[in-house]
Design an enzyme around this catalytic site. Structure first.
Site, PDB file in Angstrom:
ATOM      1  N   SER A 230       0.812  -1.223   0.000  1.00 31.14           N
ATOM      2  CA  SER A 230       0.000   0.000   0.000  1.00 31.14           C
ATOM      3  C   SER A 230       0.846   1.274   0.000  1.00 31.14           C
ATOM      4  O   SER A 230       0.361   2.316  -0.422  1.00 31.14           O
ATOM      5  CB  SER A 230      -0.962   0.014   1.184  1.00 31.14           C
ATOM      6  OG  SER A 230      -0.274   0.169   2.406  1.00 31.14           O
TER       7      SER A 230
ATOM      8  N   LYS B 206       1.037   4.835   7.154  1.00 31.45           N
ATOM      9  CA  LYS B 206       0.187   5.695   6.335  1.00 31.45           C
ATOM     10  C   LYS B 206       0.837   7.069   6.210  1.00 31.45           C
ATOM     11  O   LYS B 206       1.713   7.436   6.978  1.00 31.45           O
ATOM     12  CB  LYS B 206      -1.213   5.845   6.947  1.00 31.45           C
ATOM     13  CG  LYS B 206      -1.948   4.536   7.137  1.00 31.45           C
ATOM     14  CD  LYS B 206      -2.236   3.869   5.824  1.00 31.45           C
ATOM     15  CE  LYS B 206      -2.878   2.505   6.019  1.00 31.45           C
ATOM     16  NZ  LYS B 206      -2.944   1.739   4.808  1.00 31.45           N
TER      17      LYS B 206
END
Length: 110
Positions: free
Chosen positions: A7, A45
């Site tokens: 990701s 993230k």
């Protein structure tokens, strides 16, 4: 910490090892590690919104407070991908029900 998954590619590759430390206040585009609420997993993230920001993704472009940010990792060719667009169009309102990032909150994406 061991990075699992793709990701955060191309910033981080699966199997990269990273050391995490907080030495300054968090700012837009910093990477953070978040604890999953329902298990022991941790996720890396990127902060894209800080309190008071209006955030939108449109045609693979990030808009924060109506200013365009050219995030080159969004446009990176993904091997074997036939996608003409790599991110979904969205607004903060659609994600959270708020038009701005609330005080005491951050908006993060992978």
């Amino acid at each position: 910490m061991l990075v699992e998954g793709e990701s955060m590619f191309p910033t981080l590759d699966a199997s990269n090892r990273i050391v995490v430390t907080k030495t300054t206040a968090l700012e837009r585009f910093d990477l953070v590690v978040l604890q999953a609420p329902n298990n022991k997993s941790k996720y890396v993230k990127r902060i894209i919104g800080i309190p008071g920001d209006r955030v939108e993704m449109k045609n693979d472009m990030l808009y924060v407070n109506r200013k365009t940010f050219d995030e080159t990792y969004v446009h990176k060719e993904i091997e074997g991908s036939s996608l003409s667009q790599h991110t979904n169009n969205l607004t903060l309102q659609e994600i959270t029900g708020n038009s701005v990032v609330p005080e005491g909150s951050l908006l993060c994406i992978s």
